[in-house]
Write a protein that holds these residues in place. Structure first.
Motif, mmCIF file in Angstrom:
data_model
loop_
_atom_site.group_PDB
_atom_site.id
_atom_site.type_symbol
_atom_site.label_atom_id
_atom_site.label_comp_id
_atom_site.label_asym_id
_atom_site.label_seq_id
_atom_site.Cartn_x
_atom_site.Cartn_y
_atom_site.Cartn_z
ATOM 1 N N VAL A 4 12.430 67.742 76.116
ATOM 2 C CA VAL A 4 13.678 67.558 75.366
ATOM 3 C C VAL A 4 14.015 68.818 74.570
ATOM 4 N N LEU A 11 13.586 60.866 69.027
ATOM 5 C CA LEU A 11 13.043 61.073 70.372
ATOM 6 C C LEU A 11 12.198 62.344 70.423
ATOM 7 N N ARG A 56 23.771 59.870 67.124
ATOM 8 C CA ARG A 56 23.100 60.678 68.144
ATOM 9 C C ARG A 56 22.058 61.586 67.515
ATOM 10 N N MET A 58 23.174 63.352 74.788
ATOM 11 C CA MET A 58 22.166 62.331 74.488
ATOM 12 C C MET A 58 21.653 61.695 75.780
ATOM 13 N N VAL A 59 22.570 61.393 76.699
ATOM 14 C CA VAL A 59 22.174 60.837 77.991
ATOM 15 C C VAL A 59 21.289 61.828 78.737
ATOM 16 N N ALA A 101 13.586 62.581 79.168
ATOM 17 C CA ALA A 101 12.425 61.948 78.533
ATOM 18 C C ALA A 101 11.959 60.698 79.271
ATOM 19 N N LEU A 102 12.818 60.138 80.131
ATOM 20 C CA LEU A 102 12.521 58.856 80.774
ATOM 21 C C LEU A 102 11.217 58.842 81.562
ATOM 22 N N TYR A 119 19.267 64.162 77.456
ATOM 23 C CA TYR A 119 17.932 64.207 76.859
ATOM 24 C C TYR A 119 17.137 62.936 77.165
ATOM 25 N N LEU A 120 17.809 61.786 77.148
ATOM 26 C CA LEU A 120 17.118 60.536 77.449
ATOM 27 C C LEU A 120 16.624 60.516 78.895
ATOM 28 N N ARG A 121 17.449 61.044 79.816
ATOM 29 C CA ARG A 121 17.030 61.102 81.217
ATOM 30 C C ARG A 121 15.833 62.030 81.393
ATOM 31 N N ALA A 136 19.026 59.538 66.682
ATOM 32 C CA ALA A 136 18.314 59.096 67.879
ATOM 33 C C ALA A 136 17.552 60.243 68.542
ATOM 34 N N ILE A 137 18.208 61.385 68.700
ATOM 35 C CA ILE A 137 17.555 62.512 69.378
ATOM 36 C C ILE A 137 16.455 63.115 68.513
#
Length: 204
Positions: free
Chosen positions: A137, A124, A117, A188-189, A195-196, A191-193, A120-121
Motif C-alpha cells: 500500500v 489499513l 478515506r 481507496m479502491v 491489500a486484498l 489500495y484495498l485491491r 480508512a487508508i
C-alpha cells in the motif's frame, strides 16, 4: 554491564529528531490549523478573511514540498519526519474541509468522503505495516494526483471570489473538490485491491 547512553546524547538524538529544519517546516502545517480557522472568527471583512486564509493555506501547503526537498538536500531524513509529514498534511486538509463545510462553501458529503478515506487508508497502512506488507500500500501516483487536486480546490474555496474578473473560484473549487472526491474513492479502491491478497492470506 551494558553502557547506558548519556543524557547529553539522548537530548541530541531528540533534538535531531524533532527540531531539524524539515521537521520544523512540517510542524508549521499543524500550527497553521488554528490560524486558518481563527481568521474566520476575527472581526474582519469577509473578503479580507478569505484572502488571509487562502494565502496562509497556500504558504503552509507549499512547505509540504519544501520540507521534503530540504530533508533530501540536507540529508536530514528520519523515520519521525516520514511519520509526521503525512499526518500534518491530513490535519491541514481535514481542518480546512471542516471550515469550508461550516461556511457552506462545499458539500458535507465531499468532506465525509475525503476524511473517511484518510482514516480508512491510514488504518489499513498501519495494519499492513504490522504484518510486514507495507509495500503493498505504498503511495501511488493516483493518491498523489488526488492530493494535488484537493490542494488546488481548497484555496479556491477559501478565497470564494472572482479572480481577474472572470474566474469564479467557488465554482471551480467545487468542481475540483468533487474531482478530488472521485479520485479519493478510486485511490481507496486501488489500495484495498492491493491489500486484498494479504488480507485473504491472514483470514484463511
Amino acid at each position: 554491564m551494558t553502557a547506558q547512553p548519556s543524557p547529553c546524547k539522548s537530548r541530541d538524538t531528540i533534538a535531531a529528531m524533532f527540531f531539524t529544519v524539515p521537521t520544523l517546516l512540517t510542524w508549521t502545517r499543524i500550527v497553521a490549523i488554528p490560524l486558518i480557522v481563527g481568521v474566520f472568527y476575527l472581526n474582519l471583512a469577509p473578503a479580507t478573511a478569505n484572502l488571509i486564509a487562502t494565502v496562509m493555506f497556500i504558504v503552509f501547503a507549499w512547505t509540504d514540498w519544501l520540507d521534503g526537498y530540504l530533508a533530501r538536500k540536507l540529508n536530514q531524513t528520519s523515520s519521525f519526519g516520514a511519520f509526521l509529514d503525512p499526518v500534518a498534511d491530513k490535519f491541514l486538509v481535514c481542518a480546512s474541509l471542516l471550515v469550508l463545510v461550516h461556511l457552506q462553501r462545499t458539500d458535507v458529503f465531499v468532506a465525509l468522503i475525503i476524511i473517511g478515506r484518510e482514516i480508512a487508508i491510514s488504518a489499513l497502512r498501519e495494519w499492513m505495516a504490522k504484518i510486514g506488507a507495507s509495500k503493498s500500500v505504498a503511495v501511488h501516483m493516483l493518491g498523489k494526483l488526488k492530493t494535488t487536486v484537493q490542494m488546488v480546490a481548497i484555496p479556491f474555496l477559501l478565497y470564494d471570489g472572482t479572480v481577474l474578473g472572470m474566474v469564479d473560484t467557488r465554482w471551480w473549487g467545487n468542481v475540483l473538490i468533487w474531482v478530488a472526491a472521485v479520485l479519493t474513492v478510486w485511490s481507496m479502491v486501488y489500495y484495498l485491491r492491493k491489500a486484498l491478497p494479504e488480507i485473504r492470506a491472514r483470514v484463511k
